[in-house]
Enzyme design. Structure first.
Site, mmCIF file in Angstrom:
data_model
loop_
_atom_site.group_PDB
_atom_site.id
_atom_site.type_symbol
_atom_site.label_atom_id
_atom_site.label_comp_id
_atom_site.label_asym_id
_atom_site.label_seq_id
_atom_site.Cartn_x
_atom_site.Cartn_y
_atom_site.Cartn_z
ATOM 1 N N HIS A 34 0.822 -1.205 0.000
ATOM 2 C CA HIS A 34 0.000 0.000 0.000
ATOM 3 C C HIS A 34 0.859 1.259 0.000
ATOM 4 C CE1 HIS A 34 -3.671 2.293 0.717
ATOM 5 N NE2 HIS A 34 -3.045 2.942 1.674
ATOM 6 N N HIS A 85 -10.037 3.443 -0.907
ATOM 7 C CA HIS A 85 -10.337 2.959 0.438
ATOM 8 C C HIS A 85 -11.180 1.702 0.286
ATOM 9 C CE1 HIS A 85 -9.889 5.055 4.549
ATOM 10 N NE2 HIS A 85 -8.729 5.006 3.937
#
Length: 717
Positions: A34, A85
Site C-alpha cells: 500500500h 479505500h
C-alpha cells in the site's frame, strides 16, 4: 502486524541490530504494498507525467497543474489527487468510504490548496445480491455524509456492478483543489531546526495497521476481525481543519506539510523529512491523545483522522497554536527537523532510530511473473431486440445514478455549472475565467475482456466525456486497482491495464500527474477485474456547455460520429453490457486511429453555436445513449441501415458521440478525415424514441424509458 523474514534481514543489515518493536511495525507498514508500491512501481514508468502545464508531478500528496486563463497566463493552479479505500469499505462501508473522502481532501490541503470538487468511482458485486446493496448504500451514505458536512461538492464519478467485486468492493475518490504559486506548499522538509507541529484531532487507537491491512487479501472473517484497522471519521473536525489550513497558508506560516493517512504519524513525519534529505527527532508523549495509556507503537501508527503534520519555523509556532485554538483544534509541538536520523522517543526512552530515506525508499521491489491475458472466443447470443433494449436500458450499470448523486450536495461552493448526471461535470474557476470539466471512472466489463485495449478505451472514454462538453484534456490522475499480484495471470492483467492507460493518455497528450495503486483486492470470491479508474480534467473558455438532452427542433439533425463498426459493416461486442446480460463473449472493438484529433474536433464542434446537444456513446451502446437524450417534450426518430441490429445498437466502441446540430454539413466537414459521420434522424416534439434498425423498429415513450432507468431508485427506496 509482522515484518516479513526477508524484510527483517534487510533491516537488521542496515541497522546493525534487531529492530525495536516500534521500528519493526513502522517498516512493516511503510514497506507494505500500500505504501511502497513494491509490485507496481516497476511498471509506473510507463506513464508520461510531464508537460508545460505540470508544476508538480507524481510523488507528493497531490499533483499541481497550471490552468491557462483567458490571457494565456498560468497564474492559477489546481491540485489533483485520487485515493482508494477498498478494504476499509468492505469491513465498514460507511466509515471506510467517509474516511477515504477525508484523506484525499487532506492531501489537497497539504499542497496549500482549497478543495473545490470531489469525484467518486464505486464498484460493487452484482446488484441482485443483498450484500452488494448493503455495501452500496453504506458507501454512498458515507461519502455523502462526509462530503456534505465539509462543504466540498461531489460533482462527478461512476458506479459499476460486476460479480467479481462481490467479496471486495472498490471505493476510489478524487479531489480537485485550487491554489497558486504563492500559496503552494509541498511535502519536502526545508531546514533543520524547524519544528514539527501536529494539528487536528487527538490521536486514538483507530486504524492501527491500516496500511498493512490494505496490502493483503480480504479473509472470510474480515468484516469482524479487521474492524479495528478501519479509521473513524469526524467531518466537522475536518471542516475546521480545512479553514484553519486556509488561514495558515494565507499567513504563510507553513514550510512544508503532510497529512496523516497510511501509517499515521510515523508515515507522515518520516516521509516529510526523507523527501528533504533530512531527519527528525519526535517525542511521542507530546502528541495530544484521546485515549489513556497509549504506547509508543500506537501513537506512532494509529491512523486517527483529521490530522496534519506541519513544518513550522520556530518564530511562527505560537501563531500556529493560536490559529488551531481559534478553530478548536488540538495542537502539539512534537519535535523538530534535524540533519540526522529519524528518531522517536517515548518518555525519554528511544524507540525509533533509523535513516529516514531507508525507511521510506529501502523496500525492495518485486520482480513478479506475468502471464499474457487470454483473448476471448466469440460466443454471440441470439436475443430478441425489443427485450434486449429493455434489459440493457434498465441494467444497474447503465441505468440512472440519480439515487446516488441526489444524496450529494453538488452545488455547495457555487462553482458547479454542470453537475452529475451529464457526461462530465464543469466547475467554474473564475480566478482563471476557465471552465474545468471533470470525468472519472473505469469499465470493468471492458478490462475484464481485454485489459490493455479496455484500459486504452477507458482513457479515451473519459477524454470524450470532457470533449462533448467543449473541453480539451489537461491532465489526469489514476487509481490502479488489481488483485493479488503474486498470481501470474492477475499480475499480467494488471500490467496490461497500466500499459494501456499509459499509451492512450500519452497519445491524447494528457499527462498522468499522480495516482494511487491498490493491489491484493482478492477475497474468497476471487480477484477483482483489473480496474484502472481515471480522473481526467479538461479546460474550456467559459462555463457553459451543450446539454445532454435533445431540443425539440425539427430543423436540426442528429448525427452519430465515430462509429467504425458502421464503416466496416461489422460490430465487435466484446466488453458490452449486452454480452454481460446475455452471457456471451467477443473480441473488444477497434479503437479510432487518430484519437487525439478526434477529441480536439469533438471539443471544437461541441462549442459551436449550431450545436444544440451532445452526448457520449459508451456503456450500453447507441441504444442507451439515445434513450438518455429523449425527454417528455423532445423525442427522436432514428434510422440505421445495418444487417446486424444488435451489434449496431449495443456495441461499445469508445470515442463515439451523438450531436444534435442545425449545421450538419459543417459537422461533416469538421470531422472529414478524422472520423465517420452518419445521419441518424431528427428530433420530435412528442417525447417518443423511435429506432428503425435494419428491418426492425423499436418504439418507446419517454415515460417508459424514465421508468426503466430508475432501476436503482426503485430497488432501494
Amino acid at each position: 502486524m509482522s515484518l516479513a523474514d526477508s524484510d527483517r534481514e534487510l533491516v537488521v543489515e542496515e541497522l546493525g541490530r534487531e529492530p525495536t518493536p516500534a521500528e519493526a511495525a513502522l517498516f512493516e507498514n511503510l514497506w507494505s504494498e500500500h505504501c511502497a508500491y513494491r509490485s507496481s512501481r516497476p511498471l509506473l514508468s510507463a506513464f508520461e507525467s510531464e508537460g508545460e502545464q505540470v508544476v508538480i508531478g507524481p510523488g507528493d500528496d497531490a499533483a499541481v497543474v497550471a490552468l491557462p486563463d483567458s490571457d494565456g497566463d498560468e497564474d492559477t493552479y489546481i491540485t489533483m489527487g485520487i485515493e482508494s479505500h477498498n478494504h476499509p469499505s468492505y469491513v465498514d462501508p460507511f466509515d471506510g468510504a467517509a474516511t477515504g473522502v477525508g484523506g484525499i481532501v487532506r492531501d489537497t490541503l497539504s499542497m496549500g490548496a482549497y478543495p473545490i470538487a470531489l469525484a467518486d468511482s464505486l464498484y460493487f458485486g452484482g446488484f441482485d445480491r443483498e450484500h452488494s446493496k448493503y455495501l452500496f448504500e453504506g458507501v454512498v451514505e458515507g461519502i455523502s455524509h462526509y462530503g456534505n458536512c465539509i462543504g466540498v461538492p461531489t460533482v462527478a464519478g461512476s458506479v459499476d456492478f460486476h460479480d467479481d467485486y462481490e467479496g471486495n468492493p472498490l471505493v476510489n475518490v478524487a479531489c480537485v483543489g485550487l491554489t497558486d504559486e504563492e500559496r503552494l506548499v509541498t511535502a519536502v522538509a526545508q531546514e533543520p531546526g524547524n519544528k514539527l507541529v501536529l494539528v487536528g484531532n487527538a490521536t486514538g487507537r483507530d486504524g492501527l495497521g491500516g496500511a498493512s491491512f490494505a496490502s493483503e487479501d480480504l479473509a472470510e472473517d474480515a468484516e469482524t476481525e479487521d474492524r479495528p484497522a478501519v479509521q473513524v471519521g469526524d467531518p466537522y473536525a475536518e471542516k475546521l481543519l480545512i479553514e484553519a489550513n486556509e488561514q495558515l497558508i494565507e499567513e504563510q506560516l507553513i514550510e512544508s506539510a503532510r497529512d496523516l493517512g497510511a501509517a499515521g504519524l510515523g508515515g507522515a513525519s518520516s516521509e516529510l523529512v526523507a523527501k528533504g534529505g533530512l531527519g527528525a527527532h519526535i517525542e511521542l508523549e507530546r502528541v495530544h491523545q484521546r485515549e489513556p495509556n497509549m504506547n509508543a507503537l500506537e501513537i506512532l501508527l494509529a491512523e486517527s483522522q483529521e490530522r496534519m503534520c506541519y513544518e513550522v519555523a520556530p518564530e511562527n509556532v505560537d501563531r500556529v497554536a493560536d490559529i488551531a485554538e481559534r478553530f478548536d483544534l488540538g495542537c502539539s509541538v512534537i519535535g523538530e527537523v534535524t540533519d540526522g536520523n529519524y528518531t522517536c522517543t517515548f518518555d525519554g526512552e528511544p524507540v525509533v532510530d533509523v535513516d529516514a530515506h531507508f525507511l521510506g525508499e529501502g523496500a525492495p521491489m518485486n520482480d513478479l511473473p506475468a502471464d499474457e491475458p487470454d483473448q476471448p472466443e466469440p460466443d454471440l447470443p441470439d436475443a430478441d431486440l425489443e427485450s434486449a433494449f429493455e434489459t440493457i436500458v434498465s441494467s444497474p450499470n447503465t441505468a440512472s445514478k440519480r439515487w446516488v448523486y441526489r444524496q450529494y450536495d453538488h452545488e455547495v461552493g457555487i462553482r458547479t455549472s454542470v453537475g452529475p448526471g451529464d457526461d462530465a461535470a464543469i466547475i467554474a474557476v473564475r480566478e482563471a475565467e476557465t471552465g474545468l470539466a471533470i470525468s472519472s471512472g473505469a469499465a470493468p466489463n471492458w478490462t475484464a475482456t481485454a485489459p490493455y485495449e479496455g484500459a486504452q478505451a477507458i482513457a479515451l472514454e473519459n477524454a470524450t466525456n470532457v470533449a462533448v462538453k467543449g473541453a480539451t484534456p489537461l491532465a489526469a490522475v489514476d487509481c490502479l486497482n488489481g488483485g493479488n499480484p503474486e498470481k501470474p495471470d492477475v499480475y499480467g492483467g494488471f500490467k496490461a491495464i497500466v500499459d494501456g492507460l499509459a499509451d492512450m493518455c500519452a497519445t491524447l497528450e494528457a499527462p498522468v500527474v499522480g495516482g494511487n495503486v491498490s493491489l491484493y483486492n482478492d477475497s474468497v470470491s476471487g480477484p477483482i477485474p483489473p480496474t484502472p479508474t481515471l480522473a481526467l480534467v479538461g479546460t474550456k473558455a467559459g462555463y457553459d456547455a451543450p446539454p445532454l438532452a435533445v431540443e425539440s427542433d425539427s430543423e436540426s439533425s442528429l448525427l452519430l460520429v465515430g462509429d467504425l463498426g458502421l464503416e466496416f459493416e461489422s460490430f465487435a461486442l466484446g466488453g458490452s453490457e449486452y454480452l454481460g446480460q446475455h452471457d456471451g463473449s467477443d473480441v473488444f472493438p477497434t479503437l479510432p486511429e487518430e484519437p487525439a484529433a478526434l477529441i480536439e474536433t469533438i471539443a471544437t464542434v461541441a462549442d459551436d453555436d449550431a450545436t444544440l446537444a451532445t452526448h457520449d456513446v459508451s456503456h450500453g451502446g447507441l441504444a442507451v445513449a439515445l434513450a438518455e437524450m429523449v425527454t417528455e417534450t423532445a423525442g427522436l426518430e432514428v434510422s440505421l441501415s445495418t444487417a446486424d441490429p444488435a451489434g449496431a445498437l449495443f456495441h461499445e466502441q469508445p470515442g463515439r458521440i451523438l450531436i444534435q446540430t442545425t449545421a450538419p454539413d459543417a459537422v461533416r466537414e469538421a470531422f472529414d478525415g478524422v472520423a465517420p459521420v452518419v445521419d441518424l434522424g431528427s428530433a420530435t416534439t412528442d417525447g417518443r424514441l423511435e429506432i428503425t434498425v435494419g428491418e426492425q423498429t423499436l418504439e418507446t415513450e419517454a415515460a417508459t424509458i424514465s421508468d426503466l432507468r430508475e432501476t436503482i431508485s426503485s430497488e432501494l427506496e
